[in-house]
Design an enzyme around this catalytic site. Sequence first.
Site, PDB file in Angstrom:
ATOM      1  N   ASP A 158      -1.674  -0.988  -4.643  1.00 34.69           N
ATOM      2  CA  ASP A 158      -0.850   0.219  -4.704  1.00 34.69           C
ATOM      3  C   ASP A 158      -1.641   1.472  -5.077  1.00 34.69           C
ATOM      4  O   ASP A 158      -1.061   2.459  -5.563  1.00 34.69           O
ATOM      5  CB  ASP A 158       0.336   0.000  -5.646  1.00 34.69           C
ATOM      6  CG  ASP A 158       1.448  -0.786  -4.962  1.00 34.69           C
ATOM      7  OD1 ASP A 158       1.585  -0.630  -3.732  1.00 34.69           O
ATOM      8  OD2 ASP A 158       2.156  -1.545  -5.624  1.00 34.69           O
ATOM      9  N   ASP A 179       5.006  -3.497   2.111  1.00 35.11           N
ATOM     10  CA  ASP A 179       4.923  -2.304   1.260  1.00 35.11           C
ATOM     11  C   ASP A 179       3.588  -1.573   1.424  1.00 35.11           C
ATOM     12  O   ASP A 179       3.499  -0.352   1.290  1.00 35.11           O
ATOM     13  CB  ASP A 179       5.059  -2.651  -0.232  1.00 35.11           C
ATOM     14  CG  ASP A 179       6.069  -3.741  -0.522  1.00 35.11           C
ATOM     15  OD1 ASP A 179       6.265  -4.628   0.340  1.00 35.11           O
ATOM     16  OD2 ASP A 179       6.653  -3.723  -1.608  1.00 35.11           O
TER      17      ASP A 179
HETATM   18  N1  GLY Z   1       6.441  -1.803  -3.585  1.00 30.43           N
HETATM   19  C1  GLY Z   1       7.315  -2.426  -4.487  1.00 30.43           C
HETATM   20  C2  GLY Z   1       8.744  -2.300  -4.112  1.00 30.43           C
HETATM   21  O1  GLY Z   1       9.101  -1.684  -3.134  1.00 30.43           O
HETATM   22  O2  GLY Z   1       9.547  -2.836  -4.839  1.00 30.43           O
END
Ligand code: GLY
Length: 381
Positions: A100, A158
């Site tokens: 992330d 994600d």
């Molecule tokens: N990227 C983590 C979520 O969307 O919960």
Amino acid sequence: MDQDIINNNKEWIDEVWRKLDKKLSAAAVRNRGIIPYTSNEGCYDNRGAANPAWWSNGFWGGMMWLMYTGTENEEYKKTALASEQIIDEGLKSFKLLDHDAGFLRHIVSGANYRITGDEAAYSKALYAAASLASRFNVDGGYIRAWNSEGSEGWSIIDCMMNLPLLYWASEEIGDPRFKRIAIRHADMVLRHHIRADGSVNHIVVHDTETGEVLSIKRGQGYSECSCWSRGLAWAIYGMTLSYKYTNNEEYLAAAVKTANYFAANAAAYDYKTPVDFRAPREPAYYDSSAGVCSACALLELTKYVSDAEAYVYTDAAVKVLKATDKYFCNYDPDWDSVVQMATERYPADGVMRWVHVHLIYADFFFAEAMNKLRGNKFCIW
Ligand code: GLY
């Protein structure tokens, strides 16, 4: 964006913007020095203190930069800069760095550099890109998700939103290395995460040595073959942004396919986005964050498609934002948090977590979408 739709909704756009700015400018001053993840009874928590490397810690500062570009109010800038100092703490432990890096840095240090030219912010964004690139599995062609034992072979939908950091890094340093990694990952997503109907798989498990795909894993969502709506939002926006940076028509086609899935299904829910488009309709579980992120994606996508398609996506985005405004927003300037009714986790095994709560990224994407509707050209991604 379709200009007729924008013109017809101008009064509503101006009114929401006025309330949003009034509320967020007060919150920016009151909450300088913290980074919220959620809120309780109108008071933000401080996730920045609890865990400076938490994946969503960039959204608070990113939202401050968005509001700064939309208003030129220096109070937003001061709060954005204060938030960057907090997430800098996260750089001290290598173990805390994960996939992330884009969510965390691109919209804070990256935005800071793009807006102010700050050299330290530039370096931090490039360090983040280098750390993200180092997670690439060359055989599987994927960027590894998370750090826990057992997740070495996992890619997640994600991560599409982390790719703009890599595209940006390549443009900055004039070297395609980072961009090539982003392209390999996006190509893998086309093959293994995006389904024929435009819905998406959350987690794909790869053999870490051969790269072979071993299985699809549910992660979030009602079941392996249902459609977790926030995952869909990451796909629409991530593919749209990958097209923006590469001009690869396959990414645009994937953005259109996932956007069409969203638009058709959101209409069936009166534009109040459910947490999963293929879960039972009752009990109704919403995820406002998926709705507002998808709205941003649709508005961005309008730049790259025909006028007829731009009409469809502008229409769907405005309907989602109007439903969000009507059912989910709180504009009280003394109450922290704008968009309510987000859902952090929705697994099929019955362990629900953080259902119908405030989550900071719902506010971020609502602010981003309203900036877009007002014609702010700054793309934070
Ligand atoms: N990227 C983590 C979520 O969307 O919960």
